[in-house]
Design a protein around this motif. Sequence first.
Motif, PDB file in Angstrom:
ATOM      1  N   LEU A  56       0.828  -1.211   0.000  1.00 25.28           N
ATOM      2  CA  LEU A  56       0.000   0.000   0.000  1.00 25.28           C
ATOM      3  C   LEU A  56       0.860   1.257   0.000  1.00 25.28           C
ATOM      4  CD1 LEU A  56      -2.874  -0.918   2.488  1.00 25.28           C
ATOM      5  CD2 LEU A  56      -3.077  -0.450   0.049  1.00 25.28           C
ATOM      6  N   ARG A  57       1.911   1.247   0.829  1.00 24.28           N
ATOM      7  CA  ARG A  57       2.798   2.410   0.899  1.00 24.28           C
ATOM      8  C   ARG A  57       3.510   2.623  -0.436  1.00 24.28           C
ATOM      9  NH1 ARG A  57       5.805   1.039   5.094  1.00 24.28           N
ATOM     10  NH2 ARG A  57       7.426   0.135   3.812  1.00 24.28           N
ATOM     11  N   SER A  59       2.509   1.619  -3.378  1.00 24.84           N
ATOM     12  CA  SER A  59       1.519   2.036  -4.368  1.00 24.84           C
ATOM     13  C   SER A  59       1.197   3.519  -4.221  1.00 24.84           C
ATOM     14  CB  SER A  59       0.248   1.197  -4.205  1.00 24.84           C
ATOM     15  OG  SER A  59      -0.756   1.652  -5.056  1.00 24.84           O
ATOM     16  N   ARG A  60       1.025   3.974  -2.980  1.00 27.30           N
ATOM     17  CA  ARG A  60       0.733   5.390  -2.739  1.00 27.30           C
ATOM     18  C   ARG A  60       1.898   6.261  -3.183  1.00 27.30           C
ATOM     19  NH1 ARG A  60       0.203   5.534   2.614  1.00 27.30           N
ATOM     20  NH2 ARG A  60       2.214   6.488   2.952  1.00 27.30           N
ATOM     21  N   GLU A  61       3.123   5.839  -2.864  1.00 28.11           N
ATOM     22  CA  GLU A  61       4.301   6.612  -3.267  1.00 28.11           C
ATOM     23  C   GLU A  61       4.424   6.671  -4.779  1.00 28.11           C
ATOM     24  OE1 GLU A  61       7.554   4.753  -1.238  1.00 28.11           O
ATOM     25  OE2 GLU A  61       7.076   5.686   0.688  1.00 28.11           O
ATOM     26  N   ARG A  63       1.915   6.490  -6.941  1.00 31.98           N
ATOM     27  CA  ARG A  63       0.877   7.402  -7.426  1.00 31.98           C
ATOM     28  C   ARG A  63       1.305   8.850  -7.249  1.00 31.98           C
ATOM     29  NH1 ARG A  63      -2.643   3.907  -4.853  1.00 31.98           N
ATOM     30  NH2 ARG A  63      -2.941   5.367  -3.155  1.00 31.98           N
ATOM     31  N   GLU A  64       1.869   9.165  -6.070  1.00 32.69           N
ATOM     32  CA  GLU A  64       2.322  10.536  -5.822  1.00 32.69           C
ATOM     33  C   GLU A  64       3.450  10.916  -6.776  1.00 32.69           C
ATOM     34  OE1 GLU A  64       3.377  10.532  -1.709  1.00 32.69           O
ATOM     35  OE2 GLU A  64       1.283  10.566  -1.018  1.00 32.69           O
TER      36      GLU A  64
END
Length: 199
Positions: A56-57, A59-61, A63-64
């Motif tokens: 999750l981390r 994936s979020r990074e 995306r950012e």
Amino acid sequence: MSAEREVIDLNEHDHEPAEPGGATPEGLMARRKMNVWLVAAFVVGVVLGGVGVSELRDSREERERNASVSLVAFPASISSGGSDATGVLQMDGQLAVTNAGPAPITVRAATGQRPGVQVHDTGQTRLLRPGGTAWIDVKLRIECSIAFGSEPLSIRFSVETADQQIREVSYPVAVVGSAWHREAEQPCAHLADLAKRGS
């Protein structure tokens, strides 16, 4: 005195129920197995949970990173153009754009305007890898009498990011002392001479 001795019959089984608090070997073994399974399930849960949180981390990074835009721009050159009697140069030029962000971007449009200077792209798109530089063809309108003040020219870029979103970003471009300024000086001086002779 009686010489009788008690005889213990080893073939008889004790049929009394086990005491409630007593532990049989089978019960102890079952309890140990259950504890091992619980510990194993806990360890597997921790590992899977850690992997999930990490995914999750990441994936979020990502995306950012894909959504971020950071660029640098500066005037690169003026190639040709003309002028009119009002002291305005209409010229073709180039704007150098560097992708200072972590993901590829596509520059779709570039426009800018302030008193004395107008810039707009010619409709080409440019893909920029991280750290890469592209030269964007632009049309320039320069009013010689007021174009070269100290105020920077804010260029507005329309950019498609790696996540296929269109974002608008601005970057202040210094015109004074730039290639545009140097290459416009002589034509502007010529226009000023013509204006003096005509007056």
